[in-house]
Design an enzyme around this catalytic site. Structure first.
Site, mmCIF file in Angstrom:
data_model
loop_
_atom_site.group_PDB
_atom_site.id
_atom_site.type_symbol
_atom_site.label_atom_id
_atom_site.label_comp_id
_atom_site.label_asym_id
_atom_site.label_seq_id
_atom_site.Cartn_x
_atom_site.Cartn_y
_atom_site.Cartn_z
ATOM 1 N N ASP A 222 1.002 -1.424 0.089
ATOM 2 C CA ASP A 222 0.006 0.106 -0.094
ATOM 3 C C ASP A 222 0.820 1.179 -0.088
ATOM 4 O O ASP A 222 1.655 1.404 1.027
ATOM 5 C CB ASP A 222 -0.827 -0.070 1.095
ATOM 6 C CG ASP A 222 -1.936 1.157 1.103
ATOM 7 O OD1 ASP A 222 -2.860 1.127 0.448
ATOM 8 O OD2 ASP A 222 -1.736 2.194 1.884
ATOM 9 N N GLU A 322 -2.470 -1.552 -5.651
ATOM 10 C CA GLU A 322 -3.516 -1.059 -6.078
ATOM 11 C C GLU A 322 -3.578 -0.153 -7.355
ATOM 12 O O GLU A 322 -2.571 0.165 -7.845
ATOM 13 C CB GLU A 322 -4.075 -0.035 -4.950
ATOM 14 C CG GLU A 322 -4.397 -0.779 -3.588
ATOM 15 C CD GLU A 322 -4.990 0.413 -2.670
ATOM 16 O OE1 GLU A 322 -6.088 0.202 -2.426
ATOM 17 O OE2 GLU A 322 -4.046 1.251 -2.314
ATOM 18 N N ASP A 404 -2.907 2.211 6.848
ATOM 19 C CA ASP A 404 -2.184 1.461 5.607
ATOM 20 C C ASP A 404 -1.802 0.190 5.699
ATOM 21 O O ASP A 404 -1.798 -0.630 4.788
ATOM 22 C CB ASP A 404 -0.905 2.556 5.484
ATOM 23 C CG ASP A 404 -1.187 4.055 5.191
ATOM 24 O OD1 ASP A 404 -2.526 4.036 4.568
ATOM 25 O OD2 ASP A 404 -0.410 4.676 5.365
#
Length: 450
Positions: A222, A322, A404
């Site tokens: 992340d 992501e 996170d």
């Protein structure tokens, strides 16, 4: 198993004053050929448009000047003796560089106009000014060689040029015949000449090594501003003991020096496009000092991102990231500078080819997957989670975890359940439909199309 991949090896040059003038001459020849070809294309288009206004049929119009490289090269060879009687002083590759640049620019403009090119709209090519263009020239034929002494390179018409640094990495591959030079591009940046060799390299795939686990280890990544990256599990040599990778914030650290350099430039007499006034020598020197600050920041950022991505690709079998809308995130003017300084898109780009080189895979999560809102313990999904909330607190199971880190763990867990492949999540056209349950929603992992 070995595959052929393309890699670039860049080295800083240390030319003599005579060689530096030759490099400038070749770069100037490339710019001259670019401007000539663009002017010829625009004149051809204008002539045909004027003839149409006179009522001439298409058969009687001036012949079309082709926009591809072979057509532009033929037109250049027929007129180079008139427009550039000095053409024999430079390698033909210098003129070919400019002609190829026009061909590529016109192709991009045409595809963008027809909607065949993704991304922002591309405008019609413009002429290159000597003071606003980065000098560069590309060699594809002739004597292109990296000397065995690891301290010199040889280029067409330029001869043997000394390098600032050792060329050992490329020489070793050339001696073992695991690499072949395709082209060499010389470019002037930050007060020095750089030579980049594009090579076809025979790459042997290596399995990633993850200490204390199997080769098929999965790690969710992340990226963020507070921390450059947060890993679902710590990776020795890449993150700290908790899985956090510090964000060095190179631009913010250099902001004070950059402000001073910019203030010094603003107090000099710079160029004026309206009157055509040229900048003073003091302005050029101050501008060079400011550019050095920018180049140092870019080099530090590039070095840090390469170390991060190489560490992940060499140690982890499957990396999950992501599918961030970075262009949309940059519209937030409060965070745009920090987001651009972190280099989110560059992290994903480097991981995409480094994982394939080392036998791993990169999994890109669906853009609408609520990784930050989902509890990594009980899988409950919050309806809202503000960006200022840095600690995730689940009201169902009582989990308290860094925001996170919770998102990274969710990315790791979901890769096995949702069946994500090594494709991006841009096929998603809607967000996850909520099923309300006391301020939370129940989330069922869905499988991407394909």
């Amino acid at each position: 198993m070995s595959t052929l991949v393309r890699r670039a090896y860049r080295f800083a040059l240390d030319p003599t004053p005579t060689q530096a003038r030759d490099l400038e001459r070749h770069a100037g020849a490339a710019r001259f050929a670019y401007n000539w070809a663009l002017g010829a294309v625009k004149a051809n288009l204008g002539q045909r448009a004027a003839e149409r206004s006179y009522g001439l049929s298409d058969e009687n119009l001036t012949p079309v000047l082709g926009w591809n490289l072979p057509a532009l090269r033929r037109a250049w060879n027929t007129t180079k003796g008139e427009v550039a009687p000095w053409w024999g002083e430079c390698s033909k590759e210098a003129f070919n560089t400019g002609l190829d640049g026009v061909a590529r620019a016109l192709k991009s403009w045409g595809e963008s106009k027809k909607g065949k090119r993704r991304g922002r709209k591309v405008g019609f090519p413009r002429f290159k000014a000597r003071r606003r263009v980065t000098p560069s020239v590309r060699f594809t034929t002739g004597t292109i060689r990296v000397e065995s002494d690891r301290k010199h390179v040889t280029l067409p018409r330029l001869g043997r040029i000394k390098t600032h640094e050792s060329t050992r990495k490329l020489v070793d591959r050339l001696e073992h015949r695991t690499a072949r030079i395709l082209s060499a591009t010389v470019r002037y940046e930050a007060g020095r000449w750089l030579c980049s060799f594009t090579c076809e390299v025979q790459h042997t795939e290596q399995a990633p090594i993850q200490p204390d686990t199997t080769v098929d280890a999965v790690v969710g990544v992340d990226v963020g501003v507070t921390h450059l990256a947060v890993l679902s599990s710590p990776v020795p040599g890449v993150s700290d003991a908790d899985g956090f990778v510090t964000n060095p914030q190179h631009l913010r650290r250099a902001h004070r020096a950059l402000r001073r350099a910019s203030r010094r430039v603003s107090r000099r007499r710079g160029p004026d496009r309206r009157t055509g006034a040229r900048p003073s020598k003091r302005w050029e020197k101050a501008n060079q000092r400011r550019n050095r600050v920018h180049h140092r920041v870019a080099n530090l950022r590039r070095d840090g991102l390469h170390k991060l991505t190489t560490g992940l690709a060499s140690r982890i079998g499957t990396v999950v990231v992501e599918d961030l809308n970075v262009a949309g995130m940059l519209r937030n003017h409060r965070l745009a500078r920090s987001i651009a300084d972190a280099g989110f898109g560059e992290i994903r780009r480097q991981l995409s080819y480094k994982t394939s080189w080392r036998g791993g895979r990169l999994v890109v999560a669906d853009r609408w997957f609520p990784s930050s809102k989902t509890c990594s313990s009980c899988r409950a999904v919050k309806l809202k989670l503000s960006l200022s909330t840095r600690i995730f607190r689940c009201q169902h199971c009582g989990l308290v975890l860094d925001r996170d880190l919770n998102a990274a763990i969710n990315l790791k867990h979901q890769v096995a359940q949702s069946g994500w492949e090594t494709q991006n999540g841009r096929g998603a056209d809607q967000k996850t439909k909520p099923s309300l349950a006391g301020g939370y929603e129940t989330f069922t992992p869905h499988r991407l199309a394909g």
